[in-house]
Design a protein around this motif. Structure first.
Motif, short mmCIF file in Angstrom:
data_model
loop_
_atom_site.label_atom_id
_atom_site.label_comp_id
_atom_site.label_asym_id
_atom_site.label_seq_id
_atom_site.Cartn_x
_atom_site.Cartn_y
_atom_site.Cartn_z
N TRP A 92 0.83 -1.22 0.00
CA TRP A 92 0.00 0.00 0.00
C TRP A 92 0.86 1.25 0.00
O TRP A 92 0.38 2.36 -0.21
CB TRP A 92 -0.97 0.00 1.19
CG TRP A 92 -0.35 -0.03 2.54
CD1 TRP A 92 0.12 -1.13 3.20
CD2 TRP A 92 -0.11 1.08 3.41
NE1 TRP A 92 0.62 -0.76 4.43
CE2 TRP A 92 0.49 0.59 4.58
CE3 TRP A 92 -0.37 2.46 3.33
CZ2 TRP A 92 0.85 1.40 5.64
CZ3 TRP A 92 -0.01 3.27 4.39
CH2 TRP A 92 0.59 2.74 5.53
N LEU A 110 -4.53 -6.34 0.76
CA LEU A 110 -3.29 -6.20 1.53
C LEU A 110 -2.67 -7.57 1.81
O LEU A 110 -1.46 -7.74 1.70
CB LEU A 110 -3.57 -5.51 2.86
CG LEU A 110 -3.98 -4.03 2.78
CD1 LEU A 110 -4.54 -3.57 4.12
CD2 LEU A 110 -2.80 -3.16 2.37
N TRP A 116 -4.48 4.59 -2.63
CA TRP A 116 -4.66 4.29 -1.21
C TRP A 116 -5.14 5.49 -0.40
O TRP A 116 -6.14 5.44 0.32
CB TRP A 116 -3.37 3.70 -0.63
CG TRP A 116 -3.64 3.06 0.69
CD1 TRP A 116 -3.39 3.57 1.93
CD2 TRP A 116 -4.28 1.80 0.90
NE1 TRP A 116 -3.82 2.70 2.89
CE2 TRP A 116 -4.38 1.60 2.29
CE3 TRP A 116 -4.78 0.82 0.04
CZ2 TRP A 116 -4.96 0.47 2.84
CZ3 TRP A 116 -5.37 -0.31 0.59
CH2 TRP A 116 -5.45 -0.48 1.97
N GLU A 138 -4.17 -2.01 7.13
CA GLU A 138 -2.78 -1.77 6.69
C GLU A 138 -1.86 -1.56 7.88
O GLU A 138 -0.65 -1.52 7.73
CB GLU A 138 -2.69 -0.58 5.72
CG GLU A 138 -2.89 0.81 6.32
CD GLU A 138 -4.35 1.23 6.33
OE1 GLU A 138 -5.22 0.36 6.54
OE2 GLU A 138 -4.62 2.43 6.16
N SER A 150 0.92 -5.19 6.74
CA SER A 150 1.98 -4.81 5.78
C SER A 150 2.94 -5.95 5.50
O SER A 150 3.48 -6.05 4.40
CB SER A 150 2.78 -3.63 6.31
OG SER A 150 1.96 -2.53 6.52
#
Ligand code: FAD
Length: 387
Positions: free
Chosen positions: A44, A88, A98, A256, A260
């Motif tokens: 992202w 994600l 995003w 997010e 990640s």
């Protein structure tokens, strides 16, 4: 001590959301087969692919919680949650839209004029208009109220002067929402305002700041007397602090903040499935997965609270603190469970390359969107107010 400010309650996803999840997985399987998804960590932030964004938009998965009258999907936040967590988890390249999808669109909907809504929102939902966040400066990160960028009144609008820092995507996006001081005031939270600035306007200079990997996502973003019209002002003059604070709640609670590095865990599981997995390796992966599941439940609780219009700033801060620590610690665990030489110059999408990318991105996880020390201050105040 009452724990009520941290309690979000269990969330059951609506049936439509579960059906939607399968649609997204089918779409991702097609994209994976076409080679557009490498399952990289931090997609992202670094996965810039406007064509992928437009394919999502064609399916109604960009701006999906914006009202239909402005070109959005008119769907709920929980449905949006399901779509973004699938993207994600897959490490799909979603960085182009995003910020526009997560916070610029909702901010414009909430604070914008009718003209601004009609102009920007349909383009955001079509995946044709990308935004940057113009908040931080060299000496104003945690202490955002100290921003030095100024906007002065002119005959036809405003003149903006100052330098923003760490501005993700300023070199490739279309607009930035810039926080600037419009009035001096004894109350440092007063006199701030937000402006929508065209990143290709004259007197804007963008200067790269490289990540440890050498990748270019960040910038200094110099506003050297940029002239904007009255229609660039977002919300009411002087209301910038309240608006920015509302935006940060959107920025902090999403998936997010703990997903990640999930593509790295997925890659590890893939590696372990190809070899004999020891009970210790099994146990460590299990513990990571259990931790992930509990943070996800808390994050879903925040999404449900926001959907119901309940305040959830304290819980959002907690999600970000727990989640960003998790995504960083996951990298260290993965490295120990299956040690290999991490190499950023290895073939893209291979385990050594994914590991190197995650290691080199790790320092940013607990900083971006507000550091964990600041978040713990918010959590403590929330607990004190409710004790
Ligand atoms: C990957 C990444 C992407 C980013 N993208 C953007 C972007 O697109 N747009 C944008 O505007 N900004 C962006 N930022 C900036 C980010 O919001 C700031 O880095 C963050 O708010 C911290 O500010 P700072 O770096 O100035 O650190 P500082 O505020 O200087 O903090 C330094 C240290 O002091 C601690 N500290 C500061 N104040 C206190 C306090 N009161 N109590 C206890 N400890 C304190 C902090 O926790 C930190 O450890 C990004 C940052 C990263 C890492």
């Amino acid at each position: 001590m009452a724990l009520s400010p941290l309690a979000t309650g269990a969330v059951t996803l609506p049936v439509e959301a579960r059906k939607l999840r399968q649609e997204v997985r089918d779409f991702l399987a097609e994209e994976r087969a076409a080679g557009t998804i490498l399952g990289r960590p931090d997609s992202w932030l670094t996965g810039w692919d406007p064509a992928f964004t437009r394919r999502l938009a064609e399916r109604g998965w960009v701006g999906m919680a914006l009202p239909q009258e402005y070109g959005g999907g008119g769907r709920g936040n929980l449905e949006r949650y399901v779509v973004i967590e699938e993207l994600l988890a897959a490490g799909a390249p979603v960085s182009a839209h995003w910020v526009a999808d997560r916070q610029a669109g909702p901010s414009i909907l909430r604070h914008g004029t009718e003209h601004q809504r009609e102009f920007y929102l349909p383009r955001i939902a079509a995946g044709e208009c990308f935004f940057s966040i113009g908040m931080s400066e060299q000496n104003s990160g945690s202490d955002l109220a100290s921003v030095q960028t100024r906007a002065e009144r002119t005959a036809g609008g405003w003149r903006l002067t100052g330098t923003k820092m760490w501005t993700g995507g300023a070199h490739i996006n279309d607009y930035a929402i810039v926080l600037a001081r419009t009035e001096d005031s004894e109350d440092r939270h007063a006199g701030l305002s937000q402006f929508i600035v065209d990143l290709r306007a004259p007197r804007i200079r963008v200067e790269p700041i490289r990540l440890l990997t050498g990748e270019h996502t960040f910038n200094y973003f110099h506003l050297e007397g940029v002239e904007v019209g009255d229609d660039a002002l977002l919300g009411r003059p002087g209301d910038g602090w309240r608006q920015v604070t509302g935006e940060l709640a959107l920025e902090r609670s999403g998936p997010e903040r703990f997903l990640s590095t999930l593509p790295l865990l997925t890659a590890l599981v893939g590696q372990l499935q190809r070899a004999a997995c020891s009970p210790e390796q099994h146990g460590r992966v299990g513990r990571l997965t259990a931790r992930l599941a509990s943070i996800r439940q808390l994050s879903l609780g925040v999404a449900a609270a926001l959907e119901a219009g309940r305040p959830a700033d304290v819980q959002a801060a907690l999600v970000k603190d727990l989640g960003t620590r998790f995504e960083g610690e996951l990298v260290g665990e993965v490295r120990e469970v299956l040690p290999v030489a991490a190499r950023f110059d290895a073939t893209r999408g291979t385990y050594p390359e994914l590991l190197a990318a995650a290691i080199l991105h790790s320092p940013g996880y607990t900083l971006r969107g507000g550091t964990n020390e600041i978040l713990r201050g918010i959590i403590t105040r929330g607990l004190e107010l409710n004790s």
